[in-house]
Design a protein around this motif. Structure first.
Motif, short mmCIF file in Angstrom:
data_model
loop_
_atom_site.label_atom_id
_atom_site.label_comp_id
_atom_site.label_asym_id
_atom_site.label_seq_id
_atom_site.Cartn_x
_atom_site.Cartn_y
_atom_site.Cartn_z
N PHE A 154 32.96 103.34 -1.10
CA PHE A 154 34.34 104.07 -1.53
C PHE A 154 35.19 103.45 -1.44
CE2 PHE A 154 37.17 107.28 0.35
CZ PHE A 154 38.17 106.70 1.05
N LEU A 155 35.74 102.27 -0.63
CA LEU A 155 36.60 100.89 -1.20
C LEU A 155 36.36 100.58 -2.55
CD1 LEU A 155 36.24 99.09 2.53
CD2 LEU A 155 37.65 100.21 1.42
N TYR A 156 35.39 100.42 -2.47
CA TYR A 156 34.57 99.48 -4.22
C TYR A 156 35.15 100.71 -5.25
CZ TYR A 156 32.06 96.01 -2.33
OH TYR A 156 31.29 94.85 -1.74
N MET A 157 35.41 101.97 -5.20
CA MET A 157 35.29 102.51 -5.76
C MET A 157 36.53 103.29 -5.43
SD MET A 157 32.49 105.35 -6.41
CE MET A 157 32.96 106.03 -7.91
N MET A 158 37.41 103.18 -4.09
CA MET A 158 38.80 104.15 -4.24
C MET A 158 39.94 102.73 -4.88
SD MET A 158 38.66 107.25 -3.42
CE MET A 158 40.30 107.37 -2.89
N VAL A 159 39.50 101.38 -4.46
CA VAL A 159 40.44 100.56 -4.63
C VAL A 159 41.12 101.03 -6.07
CG1 VAL A 159 40.88 98.50 -4.43
CG2 VAL A 159 40.21 99.41 -2.77
N PRO A 160 40.23 100.52 -7.10
CA PRO A 160 40.59 100.19 -8.63
C PRO A 160 41.36 101.66 -9.06
CG PRO A 160 38.09 99.94 -8.67
CD PRO A 160 38.85 100.73 -6.84
N TYR A 161 40.46 103.13 -8.19
CA TYR A 161 42.08 104.48 -8.82
C TYR A 161 43.24 104.28 -8.27
CZ TYR A 161 42.45 109.17 -8.13
OH TYR A 161 42.85 110.26 -7.99
N LEU A 162 43.66 103.84 -6.96
CA LEU A 162 44.31 103.77 -6.56
C LEU A 162 44.88 102.67 -6.86
CD1 LEU A 162 43.66 104.48 -3.04
CD2 LEU A 162 44.89 106.19 -4.06
N THR A 163 44.87 101.75 -7.37
CA THR A 163 45.67 100.79 -7.74
C THR A 163 45.91 100.78 -9.22
OG1 THR A 163 44.16 98.91 -7.05
CG2 THR A 163 45.88 98.17 -8.69
N ALA A 164 45.20 101.59 -10.13
CA ALA A 164 46.37 102.42 -11.22
C ALA A 164 46.82 102.88 -10.92
CB ALA A 164 44.63 102.90 -11.63
N ALA A 165 46.77 104.16 -10.30
CA ALA A 165 47.11 105.13 -9.99
C ALA A 165 48.59 104.81 -9.29
CB ALA A 165 47.03 106.07 -8.92
N LEU A 167 50.01 101.71 -9.91
CA LEU A 167 50.91 101.00 -10.82
C LEU A 167 51.60 101.81 -12.34
CD1 LEU A 167 48.12 97.68 -11.27
CD2 LEU A 167 50.88 97.58 -10.75
N GLY A 168 50.26 102.49 -12.81
CA GLY A 168 50.98 104.09 -13.38
C GLY A 168 51.96 104.78 -13.18
N SER A 169 52.31 104.71 -11.67
CA SER A 169 53.38 105.89 -10.96
C SER A 169 54.21 105.17 -11.34
CB SER A 169 53.23 105.98 -10.47
OG SER A 169 51.74 107.22 -9.54
N LEU A 170 54.66 103.62 -11.21
CA LEU A 170 55.22 102.83 -10.78
C LEU A 170 55.74 102.56 -12.36
CD1 LEU A 170 56.76 100.52 -8.82
CD2 LEU A 170 54.95 98.66 -9.43
N TYR A 171 55.32 102.18 -13.42
CA TYR A 171 55.93 102.37 -14.38
C TYR A 171 55.96 103.69 -15.16
CZ TYR A 171 55.55 101.11 -19.59
OH TYR A 171 55.53 101.62 -20.94
N GLU A 172 56.04 104.57 -14.59
CA GLU A 172 56.12 105.77 -15.56
C GLU A 172 57.67 105.94 -14.46
OE1 GLU A 172 54.29 109.74 -16.01
OE2 GLU A 172 54.00 109.29 -14.22
N ARG A 173 58.00 105.26 -12.85
CA ARG A 173 59.64 105.49 -12.50
C ARG A 173 60.12 105.11 -13.27
NH1 ARG A 173 59.85 103.32 -7.89
NH2 ARG A 173 62.13 103.89 -7.95
N LYS A 174 59.40 103.32 -13.56
CA LYS A 174 60.21 102.06 -14.24
C LYS A 174 61.07 102.78 -15.47
CE LYS A 174 60.71 100.23 -10.70
NZ LYS A 174 61.84 100.26 -9.00
N CYS A 175 60.36 103.14 -16.45
CA CYS A 175 59.93 102.75 -17.76
C CYS A 175 60.83 105.09 -18.10
CB CYS A 175 59.11 102.86 -18.35
SG CYS A 175 59.09 102.65 -20.68
N CYS A 222 50.09 103.10 0.24
CA CYS A 222 51.22 103.21 0.81
C CYS A 222 52.20 103.14 -0.62
CB CYS A 222 51.55 102.06 1.58
SG CYS A 222 50.97 102.82 2.99
N GLY A 223 52.49 102.29 -1.45
CA GLY A 223 52.61 102.34 -2.38
C GLY A 223 52.58 103.22 -3.21
N LEU A 224 51.89 103.72 -3.71
CA LEU A 224 51.48 105.50 -4.09
C LEU A 224 52.25 106.13 -3.53
CD1 LEU A 224 50.27 106.31 -7.14
CD2 LEU A 224 48.53 106.94 -5.24
N THR A 225 52.40 106.52 -2.01
CA THR A 225 53.28 107.42 -1.77
C THR A 225 54.54 107.39 -1.74
OG1 THR A 225 51.50 107.95 0.44
CG2 THR A 225 53.43 108.53 0.45
#
Lengths: 241, 154
Positions: A154-165, A167-175, A222-225
């Motif tokens: 669960f951890l090995y799969m969710m961490v990359p998924y949520l990290t990408a989500a 970073l992508g959301s952050l980029y979408e907001r900033k740009c 937390c970051g994604l939320t």
């Protein structure tokens, strides 16, 4: 004098003369049909169902294909590399949320019955929940191919998924000019980065470092939320002027 | 939301902004026309907020850059009873106390206690939390009570 007396006195102080043209106004409004416009009430479930069909079918096909591809890779003793494919699931979500910008649909959505915020929230919710549910379904299946327990997978799969989500959301907001492509690229790069972890940082998959994975998971949640919350609250709404 | 009820309340709100009956009536009808024609938002909880926002913006547009003020210069109603001095004195004292409040504070009191605007709508209008609205209202009422005590004690 207590508060109730003060309120009572205030009501007596602020008495206005009766309006003269009220009845005539409502008669004219009724003649013009302004009062008879019925608005259909829609439940949250119906609204979500509408948004579900509005999301492009190829996004669902891509998500389904990715999940099966991950399971297939895991079954072929590919080690920890298949876990790096989960950021691509996040790419689908981010690509879809950027669609209204790509097609210049923002104004149309804002002019429609539902606010752009509610549409965005519904789509993000649907895609996020369904993709996450898909991951939850395949995790017990994948556990059969590894010596790891369910929590570790669960951890090995969710961490990359949520990290990408995140970073992508952050980029979408900033740009602001992003139409989804930039955030998709970030997801692909995240996938590549996580694919290199088993190669260059194999020790990160040791059991003693699970706490680190859990900490990153919580941080990403937390970051994604916060990111989604800010994106939605910053979404422009038509202001009456 | 009963539109005819709200018509009276919006009219009263605009009357105490503009102090002119005919202008208040015109702007009230304009408010309702714009509200009925747009109907963009169908969330029931926000309809009252939009109605007041339209009314507020129209009155501001009418005055342009003038500051909104509430003044209570209308004639005080003298009750038709023999012992009218006490209620009259109370009204005058209350009016004095209200004049010491800021226009925003008077507006908040008026909207909540006279026009029965719910706290949820006020928090949307003023962009503050419901807790902040409750706290403000309580603080203002305490101030008025204190002012009334000072005025009564001379």
């Amino acid at each position: 004098m207590d508060n109730a007396c003060i309120v009572e006195q205030m009501k007596k102080t602020w008495i206005a003369p009766e309006p003269a043209g009220k009845e005539e106004f409502f008669l004219r409004a009724e003649e013009k049909g302004l009062l008879n416009r019925r608005t259909t009430v829609i439940t949250h479930r119906e609204f979500l169902a509408i948004q579900l069909f509005y999301i492009e079918k190829r996004i669902w096909v891509l998500s389904g294909f990715l999940l099966l591809f991950i399971v297939w890779n895991c079954s072929r003793n590919a080690g920890n590399y298949p876990f790096a494919l989960t950021p691509l699931l996040a790419a689908g979500i981010l690509f879809e949320t950027g669609r209204s910008g790509r097609w210049n649909m923002t104004e149309l959505e804002q002019a429609a019955r539902f606010s752009a915020r509610s549409v965005m929230l519904a789509r993000t919710f649907l895609l996020g929940v369904i993709n996450t549910a898909g991951l939850m379904i395949i995790i017990p299946v994948i556990t059969r191919f590894y010596a790891y327990p369910v929590l570790r997978i669960f951890l090995y799969m969710m961490v990359p998924y949520l990290t990408a989500a995140f970073l992508g959301s952050l980029y979408e907001r900033k740009c602001r000019t992003d139409r989804g492509w930039g955030s998709v690229l970030i997801c692909i790069l995240s996938s590549v980065a996580f694919a290199s972890v088993p190669l260059f940082f194999r020790q990160l998959y040791e059991e003693r470092l699970l706490v680190l994975w859990a900490a990153v998971l919580i941080l990403m949640i937390c970051g994604l939320t916060v990111c989604i919350w800010k994106s939605i609250s910053e979404k422009e709404e038509p202001v009456w002027s | 939301m009963n539109l005819e009820d709200q018509y009276d309340k919006i009219y009263r709100y605009l009357y105490f902004h503009l102090h002119d009956r005919h202008t208040a009536e015109d702007l009230t009808q304009e408010t309702f026309l714009r509200f009925l024609k747009s109907r963009t938002y169908h969330d029931e909880n926000r309809q009252l907020q939009y109605l007041y926002t339209i009314a507020r913006n129209l009155s501001r547009q009418h005055f342009r850059d003038q500051t909104m003020t509430y003044t209570l210069e209308e004639e005080i109603d003298i009750p038709a009873s023999e012992n009218f001095e006490q209620p009259l004195l109370e009204q005058i004292t209350l009016r004095d106390a209200l004049q010491k409040l800021s226009p925003e504070e008077r507006e908040l009191l008026f909207l909540h206690y006279v026009n029965d605007v719910p706290v949820s709508v006020l928090s949307g209008m003023y962009k503050i939390s419901r807790f902040a609205v409750y706290r403000k209202l309580k603080r203002i009422l305490n101030r008025i009570r204190h002012e009334l005590e000072v005025l009564e004690n001379g």
